[in-house]
Motif scaffolding. Structure first.
Motif, PDB file in Angstrom:
ATOM      1  N   VAL A 332       0.849  -1.193   0.000  1.00 56.38           N
ATOM      2  CA  VAL A 332       0.000   0.000   0.000  1.00 56.38           C
ATOM      3  C   VAL A 332       0.881   1.238   0.000  1.00 56.38           C
ATOM      4  CG1 VAL A 332      -1.736   1.296   1.256  1.00 56.38           C
ATOM      5  CG2 VAL A 332      -1.861  -1.196   1.182  1.00 56.38           C
ATOM      6  N   GLN A 333       0.744   2.065  -1.030  1.00 58.45           N
ATOM      7  CA  GLN A 333       1.552   3.276  -1.149  1.00 58.45           C
ATOM      8  C   GLN A 333       0.902   4.415  -0.363  1.00 58.45           C
ATOM      9  OE1 GLN A 333       4.518   3.349  -2.732  1.00 58.45           O
ATOM     10  NE2 GLN A 333       4.271   1.179  -3.187  1.00 58.45           N
ATOM     11  N   GLY A 334       1.685   5.042   0.493  1.00 62.31           N
ATOM     12  CA  GLY A 334       1.187   6.180   1.249  1.00 62.31           C
ATOM     13  C   GLY A 334       1.368   7.466   0.462  1.00 62.31           C
ATOM     14  N   PRO A 335       0.931   8.579   1.013  1.00 61.42           N
ATOM     15  CA  PRO A 335       1.146   9.878   0.352  1.00 61.42           C
ATOM     16  C   PRO A 335       2.628  10.240   0.376  1.00 61.42           C
ATOM     17  CG  PRO A 335       0.253  10.195   2.549  1.00 61.42           C
ATOM     18  CD  PRO A 335       0.228   8.716   2.303  1.00 61.42           C
ATOM     19  N   VAL A 336       3.015  11.170  -0.467  1.00 62.44           N
ATOM     20  CA  VAL A 336       4.393  11.663  -0.438  1.00 62.44           C
ATOM     21  C   VAL A 336       4.609  12.542   0.792  1.00 62.44           C
ATOM     22  CG1 VAL A 336       6.100  13.097  -1.637  1.00 62.44           C
ATOM     23  CG2 VAL A 336       4.624  11.527  -2.931  1.00 62.44           C
ATOM     24  N   ALA A 337       3.613  13.361   1.085  1.00 59.98           N
ATOM     25  CA  ALA A 337       3.765  14.312   2.189  1.00 59.98           C
ATOM     26  C   ALA A 337       2.516  14.316   3.064  1.00 59.98           C
ATOM     27  CB  ALA A 337       4.034  15.716   1.655  1.00 59.98           C
ATOM     28  N   TYR A 338       2.721  14.545   4.355  1.00 58.58           N
ATOM     29  CA  TYR A 338       1.638  14.645   5.334  1.00 58.58           C
ATOM     30  C   TYR A 338       1.803  15.989   6.029  1.00 58.58           C
ATOM     31  CZ  TYR A 338      -1.685  13.070   8.925  1.00 58.58           C
ATOM     32  OH  TYR A 338      -2.779  12.933   9.756  1.00 58.58           O
ATOM     33  N   VAL A 339       0.796  16.827   5.936  1.00 54.53           N
ATOM     34  CA  VAL A 339       0.896  18.192   6.476  1.00 54.53           C
ATOM     35  C   VAL A 339       0.366  18.229   7.910  1.00 54.53           C
ATOM     36  CG1 VAL A 339       0.182  20.595   6.205  1.00 54.53           C
ATOM     37  CG2 VAL A 339       0.739  19.214   4.183  1.00 54.53           C
ATOM     38  N   VAL A 340       1.242  18.608   8.806  1.00 58.43           N
ATOM     39  CA  VAL A 340       0.924  18.732  10.232  1.00 58.43           C
ATOM     40  C   VAL A 340       0.846  20.224  10.567  1.00 58.43           C
ATOM     41  CG1 VAL A 340       1.827  18.326  12.551  1.00 58.43           C
ATOM     42  CG2 VAL A 340       2.062  16.550  10.800  1.00 58.43           C
ATOM     43  N   HIS A 341      -0.253  20.644  11.220  1.00 56.51           N
ATOM     44  CA  HIS A 341      -0.396  22.082  11.488  1.00 56.51           C
ATOM     45  C   HIS A 341      -1.279  22.312  12.713  1.00 56.51           C
ATOM     46  CE1 HIS A 341      -4.561  22.201   9.899  1.00 56.51           C
ATOM     47  NE2 HIS A 341      -4.127  21.273   9.056  1.00 56.51           N
ATOM     48  N   ARG A 342      -1.072  23.468  13.350  1.00 55.81           N
ATOM     49  CA  ARG A 342      -1.916  23.889  14.480  1.00 55.81           C
ATOM     50  C   ARG A 342      -2.101  25.394  14.429  1.00 55.81           C
ATOM     51  NH1 ARG A 342      -1.796  21.961  20.458  1.00 55.81           N
ATOM     52  NH2 ARG A 342      -3.927  22.702  20.147  1.00 55.81           N
ATOM     53  N   GLY A 343      -3.299  25.835  14.772  1.00 56.03           N
ATOM     54  CA  GLY A 343      -3.607  27.253  14.799  1.00 56.03           C
ATOM     55  C   GLY A 343      -4.367  27.685  13.559  1.00 56.03           C
ATOM     56  N   GLU A 344      -5.161  28.751  13.689  1.00 54.54           N
ATOM     57  CA  GLU A 344      -6.009  29.224  12.594  1.00 54.54           C
ATOM     58  C   GLU A 344      -5.188  29.676  11.400  1.00 54.54           C
ATOM     59  OE1 GLU A 344      -8.851  32.114  13.738  1.00 54.54           O
ATOM     60  OE2 GLU A 344      -9.729  30.891  15.351  1.00 54.54           O
ATOM     61  N   ALA A 345      -4.141  30.454  11.649  1.00 58.16           N
ATOM     62  CA  ALA A 345      -3.303  30.940  10.542  1.00 58.16           C
ATOM     63  C   ALA A 345      -2.628  29.768   9.840  1.00 58.16           C
ATOM     64  CB  ALA A 345      -2.273  31.937  11.065  1.00 58.16           C
ATOM     65  N   ALA A 346      -2.161  28.785  10.611  1.00 57.42           N
ATOM     66  CA  ALA A 346      -1.501  27.601  10.027  1.00 57.42           C
ATOM     67  C   ALA A 346      -2.494  26.777   9.208  1.00 57.42           C
ATOM     68  CB  ALA A 346      -0.880  26.758  11.132  1.00 57.42           C
ATOM     69  N   ALA A 347      -3.735  26.692   9.684  1.00 57.09           N
ATOM     70  CA  ALA A 347      -4.755  25.936   8.957  1.00 57.09           C
ATOM     71  C   ALA A 347      -5.026  26.561   7.591  1.00 57.09           C
ATOM     72  CB  ALA A 347      -6.040  25.862   9.774  1.00 57.09           C
ATOM     73  N   ARG A 348      -5.091  27.910   7.553  1.00 55.91           N
ATOM     74  CA  ARG A 348      -5.312  28.587   6.266  1.00 55.91           C
ATOM     75  C   ARG A 348      -4.121  28.370   5.335  1.00 55.91           C
ATOM     76  NH1 ARG A 348      -7.375  32.619   9.752  1.00 55.91           N
ATOM     77  NH2 ARG A 348      -5.428  33.816   9.570  1.00 55.91           N
ATOM     78  N   GLN A 349      -2.908  28.466   5.908  1.00 60.49           N
ATOM     79  CA  GLN A 349      -1.715  28.258   5.089  1.00 60.49           C
ATOM     80  C   GLN A 349      -1.617  26.820   4.605  1.00 60.49           C
ATOM     81  OE1 GLN A 349       0.833  30.825   4.250  1.00 60.49           O
ATOM     82  NE2 GLN A 349       0.820  29.173   2.744  1.00 60.49           N
ATOM     83  N   ALA A 350      -2.020  25.859   5.460  1.00 67.90           N
ATOM     84  CA  ALA A 350      -1.967  24.441   5.088  1.00 67.90           C
ATOM     85  C   ALA A 350      -2.879  24.156   3.905  1.00 67.90           C
ATOM     86  CB  ALA A 350      -2.362  23.570   6.282  1.00 67.90           C
ATOM     87  N   LEU A 351      -4.051  24.796   3.878  1.00 71.46           N
ATOM     88  CA  LEU A 351      -4.985  24.594   2.770  1.00 71.46           C
ATOM     89  C   LEU A 351      -4.357  25.029   1.444  1.00 71.46           C
ATOM     90  CD1 LEU A 351      -7.906  23.731   2.098  1.00 71.46           C
ATOM     91  CD2 LEU A 351      -8.565  26.131   2.398  1.00 71.46           C
TER      92      LEU A 351
END
Length: 432
Positions: A332-351
């Motif tokens: 089973v191939q996983g994703p290349v990257a997993y985005v870890v984030h916390r906080g409202e500003a980080a959530a917007r940037q993660a999107l």
């Protein structure tokens, strides 16, 4: 309220299993393209007469296993139990045979009402090949080679090929009379299914799995003894062509196929990957079927393999050789990257970050839990991703994203932070 369940023998393919199927299907598609086979897709539902006439009313498939019903137009309809009859019907209905030789392949679900077991369900899936308009012994060997090379490309090991000649209808008529006479003298030693088949489809007794019947058949007359010289010569030519292709072959005089339309070459490819030798692919020549379904006399040959059985074989092969081809397909191939984030500003940037990388061909999974970084990193490890991309308040303020390798084979980054706006550079660092 009672929780609803799927019908017996109708199995869900969950995301992890589906990814494995897709990997196998990609290899199949590439192989068919190299062999210049064109894909054809036929309806799941056909008129019952197609299978009654094509497969044969005396077969177990038609007599016991089909899902048939009367629709609102008072027509008898059947969920397709196999693919060949549908492909031939489609070729006739759409005038494909007038366009010359047709090398076709298909894939999809089939339906038979039989006892579910490992690798065999009531809704099962087949990949099949049908070559219409080819008649030579060399074409028999060529279509067998396609199946053999496909299985080898998938990483299936322990392959063995068994072939037999079912001869012409005249050969089989002569053999049938000899076999029936021989079996009637020994009918008391046959199992109950074989005794019933003796009256309806005696050649199918040769395919019996009952130990007592199989032992009895060792001394039975063989179809080979009833072949006309021309049928014998044709079979010898097939064997010679397979030898030229360096495909090891074992003639099996008791090999028959379960459907009435077969004649001349019949074959099965087995693998010992599951322990005992198990059939993974079978097929043969069916020169009379096109005419039987209302078309002109047309030579044809094909085969089918079951996806459920094939996946079991590949998973067994992966256990034996974790670095082999089969293991690569079922892993089973996983994703290349997993985005870890916390906080409202980080959530917007993660999107924004996730969308930008996906547009550049990177498979990215975003953690949407908002939980502590430690829990998010645990999920990142479980995802199988190569990298964790980390965004917190500090990173957002400085306009960067942290890269953390999650797999040993991706190496260490010389620079652990990159500008979050430089998506092209970031994608390149992630291997895209």
């Amino acid at each position: 309220m009672t929780q609803l369940q799927s019908l017996r023998g109708m199995v869900d393919l969950l995301p992890e299993q589906t990814r494995r199927w897709q990997a196998v299907e990609a290899v199949v598609r590439a192989q068919m393209q190299r062999w210049c086979c064109e894909e054809i897709r036929t309806p799941l539902l056909e008129v019952t007469e197609l299978f009654a006439r094509g497969i044969g009313e005396g077969t177990d498939v038609v007599g016991k296993e089909m899902y048939s019903f009367i629709d609102r137009g008072d027509r008898s309809c059947t969920l397709r139990p196999e693919g060949t009859a549908s492909v031939v019907r489609a070729a006739l209905q759409n005038g494909l045979l007038a366009q010359g030789v047709q090398r076709l392949w298909y894939g999809g679900p089939m339906f038979r009402y039989e006892r579910p077991q490992a690798g065999r369900q009531r809704q099962f899936h087949q990949i099949g090949v049908e070559w219409l308009g080819v008649s030579t012994a060399a074409s028999d060997a060529e279509v067998i080679a396609l199946a053999w090379d496909l299985l080898a490309e998938l990483g299936v090991t322990g392959l063995a090929l068994e072939v037999n000649s079912l001869g012409t209808p005249e050969d089989r008529k002569l053999y049938r009379s000899r076999l029936v006479a021989w079996l009637e003298e020994r009918s008391h030693a046959l199992d109950s299914d074989a005794q019933q088949r003796l009256q309806t489809n005696p050649l199918r007794i040769l395919d019996s799995k009952h130990p007592q019947t199989r032992a009895l058949l060792q001394d039975a007359p063989t179809l080979e003894q009833s072949l006309a010289p021309s049928s014998r010569a044709r079979f010898d030519a097939v064997l010679e062509a397979l030898q030229d292709l360096a495909i090891p072959v074992q003639p099996n005089p008791h090999l028959v196929r379960g459907l009435d339309y077969y004649g001349h070459t019949a074959f099965e490819i087995t693998s010992n990957q599951l322990g005992a030798q198990a059939t993974v692919c079978g097929g043969g020549r069916y020169d009379g079927l096109v005419q039987q379904l209302g078309g002109p006399p047309t030579p044809a040959i094909g085969w089918a393999l079951g996806m459920e059985r094939l996946l079991l074989v590949l998973e067994a092969a992966a256990q034996v050789d974790p670095a082999g081809r089969a293991a690569q397909l079922v892993r089973v191939q996983g994703p290349v990257a997993y985005v870890v984030h916390r906080g409202e500003a980080a959530a917007r940037q993660a999107l924004l970050l996730c969308r930008g990388l996906r547009q550049r061909g990177v498979a990215v999974e975003q953690d949407a839990s908002g939980s502590a970084f430690a829990k998010q990193f645990k999920r990142a490890d479980r995802s199988g991703a190569d990298w964790a991309l980390v965004l917190g308040d500090a990173e957002v303020e400085r306009g960067v994203v942290k890269l953390k390798p999650l797999q040993a084979d991706v190496g260490e980054m010389a620079q652990e932070e990159l500008p979050v706006a430089d998506l092209d550079r970031l994608a390149l660092c992630l291997g895209h």
